[in-house]
Design a protein around this motif. Structure first.
Motif, PDB file in Angstrom:
ATOM      1  N   ARG A  80     -12.889   5.608  14.638  1.00 28.74           N
ATOM      2  CA  ARG A  80     -13.498   4.713  13.659  1.00 28.74           C
ATOM      3  C   ARG A  80     -14.859   4.237  14.173  1.00 28.74           C
ATOM      4  O   ARG A  80     -15.056   4.067  15.381  1.00 28.74           O
ATOM      5  N   PRO A  81     -15.810   3.996  13.269  1.00 24.15           N
ATOM      6  CA  PRO A  81     -17.183   3.700  13.711  1.00 24.15           C
ATOM      7  C   PRO A  81     -17.373   2.286  14.243  1.00 24.15           C
ATOM      8  O   PRO A  81     -18.343   2.015  14.949  1.00 24.15           O
ATOM      9  N   VAL A  82     -16.442   1.377  13.904  1.00 29.26           N
ATOM     10  CA  VAL A  82     -16.555  -0.019  14.315  1.00 29.26           C
ATOM     11  C   VAL A  82     -15.229  -0.438  14.940  1.00 29.26           C
ATOM     12  O   VAL A  82     -14.165   0.040  14.519  1.00 29.26           O
ATOM     13  N   ARG A  83     -15.292  -1.312  15.913  1.00 28.64           N
ATOM     14  CA  ARG A  83     -14.057  -1.866  16.482  1.00 28.64           C
ATOM     15  C   ARG A  83     -14.215  -3.361  16.705  1.00 28.64           C
ATOM     16  O   ARG A  83     -15.311  -3.857  17.005  1.00 28.64           O
ATOM     17  N   VAL A  84     -13.092  -4.061  16.600  1.00 29.82           N
ATOM     18  CA  VAL A  84     -13.078  -5.488  16.919  1.00 29.82           C
ATOM     19  C   VAL A  84     -13.129  -5.649  18.433  1.00 29.82           C
ATOM     20  O   VAL A  84     -12.332  -5.044  19.162  1.00 29.82           O
ATOM     21  N   VAL A  85     -14.050  -6.455  18.913  1.00 33.93           N
ATOM     22  CA  VAL A  85     -14.113  -6.808  20.331  1.00 33.93           C
ATOM     23  C   VAL A  85     -13.290  -8.061  20.576  1.00 33.93           C
ATOM     24  O   VAL A  85     -12.483  -8.127  21.510  1.00 33.93           O
ATOM     25  N   GLY A  92     -13.662 -19.052  14.189  1.00 36.72           N
ATOM     26  CA  GLY A  92     -13.954 -17.986  13.239  1.00 36.72           C
ATOM     27  C   GLY A  92     -14.940 -16.961  13.776  1.00 36.72           C
ATOM     28  O   GLY A  92     -15.424 -16.097  13.023  1.00 36.72           O
ATOM     29  N   ARG A  93     -15.236 -17.012  15.064  1.00 36.91           N
ATOM     30  CA  ARG A  93     -16.224 -16.098  15.661  1.00 36.91           C
ATOM     31  C   ARG A  93     -15.613 -14.705  15.819  1.00 36.91           C
ATOM     32  O   ARG A  93     -14.649 -14.502  16.557  1.00 36.91           O
ATOM     33  N   LEU A  94     -16.201 -13.738  15.121  1.00 39.70           N
ATOM     34  CA  LEU A  94     -15.734 -12.356  15.133  1.00 39.70           C
ATOM     35  C   LEU A  94     -16.809 -11.479  15.765  1.00 39.70           C
ATOM     36  O   LEU A  94     -17.964 -11.475  15.318  1.00 39.70           O
ATOM     37  N   VAL A  95     -16.427 -10.760  16.825  1.00 39.39           N
ATOM     38  CA  VAL A  95     -17.358  -9.863  17.511  1.00 39.39           C
ATOM     39  C   VAL A  95     -16.928  -8.427  17.240  1.00 39.39           C
ATOM     40  O   VAL A  95     -15.775  -8.057  17.474  1.00 39.39           O
ATOM     41  N   LEU A  96     -17.872  -7.621  16.729  1.00 35.68           N
ATOM     42  CA  LEU A  96     -17.620  -6.213  16.437  1.00 35.68           C
ATOM     43  C   LEU A  96     -18.571  -5.346  17.256  1.00 35.68           C
ATOM     44  O   LEU A  96     -19.683  -5.764  17.579  1.00 35.68           O
ATOM     45  N   HIS A  97     -18.129  -4.124  17.561  1.00 36.10           N
ATOM     46  CA  HIS A  97     -18.990  -3.163  18.258  1.00 36.10           C
ATOM     47  C   HIS A  97     -19.225  -1.953  17.365  1.00 36.10           C
ATOM     48  O   HIS A  97     -18.289  -1.409  16.775  1.00 36.10           O
ATOM     49  N   ASN A  98     -20.477  -1.534  17.283  1.00 31.17           N
ATOM     50  CA  ASN A  98     -20.876  -0.368  16.504  1.00 31.17           C
ATOM     51  C   ASN A  98     -20.894   0.857  17.428  1.00 31.17           C
ATOM     52  O   ASN A  98     -21.697   0.926  18.368  1.00 31.17           O
ATOM     53  N   TYR A  99     -20.019   1.823  17.164  1.00 31.57           N
ATOM     54  CA  TYR A  99     -19.932   3.021  17.987  1.00 31.57           C
ATOM     55  C   TYR A  99     -20.794   4.172  17.455  1.00 31.57           C
ATOM     56  O   TYR A  99     -20.782   5.265  18.024  1.00 31.57           O
ATOM     57  N   MET A 100     -21.547   3.948  16.378  1.00 33.86           N
ATOM     58  CA  MET A 100     -22.409   4.988  15.843  1.00 33.86           C
ATOM     59  C   MET A 100     -23.583   5.242  16.799  1.00 33.86           C
ATOM     60  O   MET A 100     -24.020   4.346  17.534  1.00 33.86           O
TER      61      MET A 100
END
Length: 434
Positions: A80-85, A92-100
């Motif tokens: 998947r191109p994005v993952r939850v860190v 409510g702080r959501l950190v995502l990583h872009n693997y593209m």
């Protein structure tokens, strides 16, 4: 081709390489239809060749007709191109990583979210667009009203924003799920079933040299003194078992062990009947595999509670599974469960599955591999029901378990070389695994 493969595995001079997908499709040849309507696929010696690799040519991500294996779904979600860190429920702080490698996520994907409680969706929406550069983290805020009871999951689904040459817009690219903390994180349906039932019946106990029979106004149960396991479950005049229950430690293709009881004792009190057994799981030509202290508590309502303390011979290899195998009446043809689905899932294979409340015909839980083999498990379940339109039976636990419901036994899967050779058993076979 062989030289290319050799080079592929030897690129580890400067860096370690691994995780290669070896085969795209199963290499088998269609030979018309069998009488049961299934396509007959030949492989590994079926054409009379003497030198072959058996089913080693059948390790693809898709079947010969290009229908996806569940392994392809696993592969898809791993990539998947994005993952939850991380996600902080309080802020409510959501950190995502872009693997593209090249695309900013704001240009490539929409991110949808949903909140489920015990498998039912109670909230959903679309995250605000956020710029996350390739191979970078991005931060956004997602404040949620988290229910205070029930098993609550946040699921993020990544959808393609624009049409590409091979993919339509809104194609699902993968997902993440996050278990959320609350006051009572237990599955409330499971809690209801685990609550003490109202006592309403007297249980009479009778014994012979080989069997213990428990009778009340609603049920008649029988336990074998040879195995310490149930041989009869009759409730409301209906027989639920087709064959005796078994302790189960094997997956197809082997099934060599059997259960032997050394001592069986019965205790009766105002809460019901307790049957305590000391049993062994043994095989004909090796040392005893398992030593089991098995306790059945039968309540006057008819509910059965199992408790097992198990020790394994230290020299015996790791077990493929441990649990019970129950041969229910085939009229129990529908299944409902809370756990990881909808496709098969295992402790080491559940990247494409997610927690939810699922319903299926038992026959549809079977994954029809061309060479029949172990299949159709569901991991991390709180409960499973087998039923038809009029009656059913449920298994539930305080700690999650795996289950497998099938129209085929392990022995049938082991004996058949092709899926079109399989004939259904006379039972709905339920395996409950630790």
């Amino acid at each position: 081709m062989a030289a290319n493969r050799f080079c592929l595995w030897n690129i580890a001079i400067a860096r370690m390489c691994g995780g290669f997908v070896w085969e795209w499709c199963d290499h088998a040849i269609a030979h018309g239809q069998a009488e049961n309507g299934k396509t007959k696929y030949y492989y590994g010696g079926d054409h009379g060749e003497t030198i072959h690799d058996g089913n080693f040519c059948m390790d693809g991500l898709v079947y010969p007709d290009r229908t996806p294996h569940t392994g392809l779904l696993e592969y898809k979600n791993v990539y998947r191109p994005v993952r939850v860190v991380s996600y902080d429920e309080k802020t409510g702080r959501l950190v995502l990583h872009n693997y593209m490698d090249f695309d900013d996520i704001s240009d490539y994907a929409d991110i949808l979210y949903e909140i489920t409680v015990d498998g039912l969706c109670v909230q959903k929406g679309v995250l605000d667009e956020v710029s996350i550069a390739p191979h970078s983290d991005g931060v956004m805020t997602l404040k949620l009203d988290i229910p205070q009871s029930g098993k609550v999951y946040l699921k993020l689904r990544y959808q393609l924003k624009k049409e590409l040459p091979l993919l339509p817009a809104k194609h699902e690219l993968g997902f993440d799920e996050v278990l959320l903390a609350n006051v009572d994180g237990r599955n409330q349906t499971a809690v209801k079933w685990l609550a003490e039932a109202e006592e309403k019946n007297e249980i009479s106990v009778s014994e012979t040299d080989t069997e213990i029979t428990l009778k009340a106004s609603d049920f008649t149960y029988a336990i074998s003194k040879r195995t310490g396991l149930f041989t009869k479950l009759q409730y409301a005049g209906r027989d639920y078992l087709n064959h005796p229950m078994e302790l189960n430690i094997w997956r197809a293709p082997t099934d060599e062990a059997y259960t032997r009881a050394y001592k069986v004792e019965t205790i009766q009190n105002q809460y019901g009947v307790i049957v305590m057994s000391h049993v062994g799981v043994v095989a004909p030509t090796v040392q005893k595999i398992l030593d089991v202290e098995l306790v059945w508590k039968v309540e006057s309502s008819g509910r059965i509670t199992a408790s097992m303390e198990v020790s394994k011979d230290a020299e015996f290899p790791e077990l493929p599974r441990f649990g019970v195998r129950v041969f229910f009446n085939k009229n129990l043809s529908e299944a409902s469960y809370y756990g990881m689905g909808p496709q098969e899932s295992y402790r080491d294979k559940h990247r494409a599955a997610s927690h939810g409340l699922y319903r299926s015909a038992v026959k549809d839980l079977h994954e029809d591999y061309i060479m029949p083999q172990e299949n159709g498990s569901h991991f991390d379940c709180d409960y499973v029901e087998l039923y038809n339109g009029r009656y059913g039976i449920a298994a539930v636990s305080e700690t999650p378990f795996s289950f497998q419901a099938s129209n085929y036994t392990q022995e049938m899967l082991a004996q058949a070389k092709h899926n079109y050779e399989l004939e259904e058993s006379d039972s709905t076979v339920l395996c409950i695994d630790y």
